[in-house]
Design an enzyme around this catalytic site. Structure first.
Site, short mmCIF file in Angstrom:
data_model
loop_
_atom_site.label_atom_id
_atom_site.label_comp_id
_atom_site.label_asym_id
_atom_site.label_seq_id
_atom_site.Cartn_x
_atom_site.Cartn_y
_atom_site.Cartn_z
N MET A 85 0.84 -1.20 0.00
CA MET A 85 0.00 0.00 0.00
C MET A 85 0.88 1.26 0.00
O MET A 85 0.41 2.35 0.34
CB MET A 85 -0.94 0.00 1.21
N HIS A 95 8.92 1.20 3.34
CA HIS A 95 9.95 1.19 4.37
C HIS A 95 10.78 -0.08 4.21
O HIS A 95 10.54 -0.86 3.27
CB HIS A 95 9.32 1.31 5.77
N HIS A 102 9.00 -3.46 3.48
CA HIS A 102 8.64 -3.66 2.08
C HIS A 102 9.88 -4.02 1.25
O HIS A 102 9.85 -4.92 0.41
CB HIS A 102 8.03 -2.39 1.48
N GLY A 108 4.76 -10.29 4.35
CA GLY A 108 5.55 -10.20 5.57
C GLY A 108 4.87 -10.89 6.75
O GLY A 108 3.65 -10.80 6.90
N ASP A 143 2.43 -9.06 9.32
CA ASP A 143 0.98 -9.21 9.29
C ASP A 143 0.67 -10.71 9.24
O ASP A 143 0.23 -11.24 8.21
CB ASP A 143 0.41 -8.48 8.07
N ARG A 180 2.62 3.20 9.24
CA ARG A 180 1.95 4.04 10.23
C ARG A 180 2.91 4.60 11.29
O ARG A 180 2.51 5.47 12.05
CB ARG A 180 0.83 3.25 10.93
P1 AMP Z 1 1.36 -2.90 3.48
O1 AMP Z 1 1.92 -1.88 2.57
O2 AMP Z 1 1.31 -2.48 4.91
O3 AMP Z 1 0.06 -3.48 2.98
O4 AMP Z 1 2.37 -4.12 3.47
C1 AMP Z 1 2.75 -4.74 2.27
C2 AMP Z 1 3.53 -5.99 2.61
O5 AMP Z 1 4.68 -5.65 3.37
C3 AMP Z 1 2.72 -6.99 3.44
O6 AMP Z 1 3.00 -8.30 3.00
C4 AMP Z 1 3.27 -6.75 4.83
O7 AMP Z 1 3.17 -7.88 5.68
C5 AMP Z 1 4.73 -6.46 4.52
N1 AMP Z 1 5.34 -5.74 5.64
C6 AMP Z 1 4.89 -4.61 6.25
N2 AMP Z 1 5.69 -4.28 7.28
C7 AMP Z 1 6.66 -5.22 7.33
C8 AMP Z 1 7.78 -5.45 8.19
N3 AMP Z 1 8.07 -4.64 9.20
N4 AMP Z 1 8.56 -6.53 7.96
C9 AMP Z 1 8.29 -7.38 6.93
N5 AMP Z 1 7.25 -7.21 6.09
C10 AMP Z 1 6.44 -6.16 6.28
#
Ligand code: AMP
Length: 282
Positions: free
Chosen positions: A30, A34, A37, A147, A150, A187
């Site tokens: 999304m 960081h 990702h 990741g 989640d 966040r």
């Molecule tokens: P998001 O942009 O929050 O939807 O996350 C996209 C992907 O990045 C998802 O598969 C998350 O689980 C993964 N992700 C987010 N934060 C982390 C983290 N700290 N370590 C590893 N993977 C992450």
């Protein structure tokens, strides 16, 4: 790195790569990228000849419209970050491209979606599964990277892929943390410096539970959870939404730790909600 906004253009580029015999890796995000990702992206690049990243803030997975509105967005910064990696294709659709007409079809994984996060964010996993299923149909990757940050999402998606026979391998990647242990998250930009200790209370509680299991041999989850909760309870304006120890495969609560478990929690500071988890393998 090619940047496309349309589904048809993703299909065209992926088809070309496939014709060249390349394996397709996919990292859905999304945005507000960081190191978490980036670790997924690096894993895809190391294992697949062609890596697709998507950035899409999916409205239907936000149960709280205010959360959707204030979710951090910075495409320019994200694009610059991705250009430094070896990403082949970036898909940044507008909402209208993903939801062209009123959608009547949703993907729901019952059971696993209803506990933990699901209790506090009704409809969240239905939104996640629907968009991930759509993205899988658009990109048709060989491997998709998610990741463990989640954890419940990863488990729900694995179940969806299994139940619907979607031909993709789901690869789970370890949680990346900031220097003080806080799990990297889009966040985190909202966390005020003075509140850092409060934000870390969940991780400290998870670590305490891990220490009690691995160093002191305590296996009774009611004792472990009581101790874990007491660490968070020290902060009066931190609301603990849940802290649970569950089976690694089916997310059902565990009374005594005898195999691999997940310890998961969610806390709410007045202005930001944070989740975290650890895996304990005895
Ligand atoms: P998001 O942009 O929050 O939807 O996350 C996209 C992907 O990045 C998802 O598969 C998350 O689980 C993964 N992700 C987010 N934060 C982390 C983290 N700290 N370590 C590893 N993977 C992450």
């Amino acid at each position: 790195m090619k940047i496309v906004k349309k589904v048809d253009d993703v299909r065209k580029e992926v088809k070309k790569a496939r014709k060249e015999g390349k394996t397709i890796g996919f990292v859905p995000t999304m945005g507000a990228l960081h190191n978490g990702h980036l670790s997924l992206i690096k894993a895809s690049i190391s294992e697949c000849a062609f890596t697709v990243v998507s950035i899409f803030v999916n409205p239907i997975q936000f149960n709280d419209p205010a959360d959707y509105k204030k979710y951090p967005r910075d495409n320019e910064r994200d694009i610059n970050l991705l250009k430094k990696e070896d990403v082949d294709l970036l898909f940044i659709p507008e909402t209208e491209e993903m939801y062209k007409e009123r959608a009547e079809t949703y993907v729901e994984v019952r059971g696993l979606s209803d506990v933990l996060e699901g209790k506090f964010r009704p409809g969240h996993f239905k939104g996640v599964c629907t968009v991930v299923c759509k993205l899988f149909n658009i990109v048709q990757p060989d491997k998709a990277y998610f990741g463990w940050k989640d954890a419940q999402q990863l488990i729900v998606i694995r179940k969806m892929v299994k139940d619907l026979n979607i031909p993709v391998e789901i690869v789970g990647c370890p949680t990346i943390r900031e220097n003080d242990g806080l799990a990297a998250s889009s966040r985190n930009v909202f966390i005020k410096e003075d509140d850092r200790e409060k934000a870390l209370s969940l991780y400290n509680s998870l670590k305490k539970i891990e220490d009690m299991v691995l160093k002191e041999g305590i296996k009774d989850t009611s004792i472990l959870l009581e101790e874990g909760k007491s660490i968070i309870a020290k902060y009066t304006d931190v609301e603990l939404q849940y802290l649970e120890i569950v089976d690694f495969e089916n997310l059902s609560p565990v009374r005594k730790i005898e195999s691999k478990v997940l310890v998961l929690g969610a806390i709410k500071l007045p202005y930001v909600r944070l989740i975290d988890n650890i895996i304990i393998n005895v």
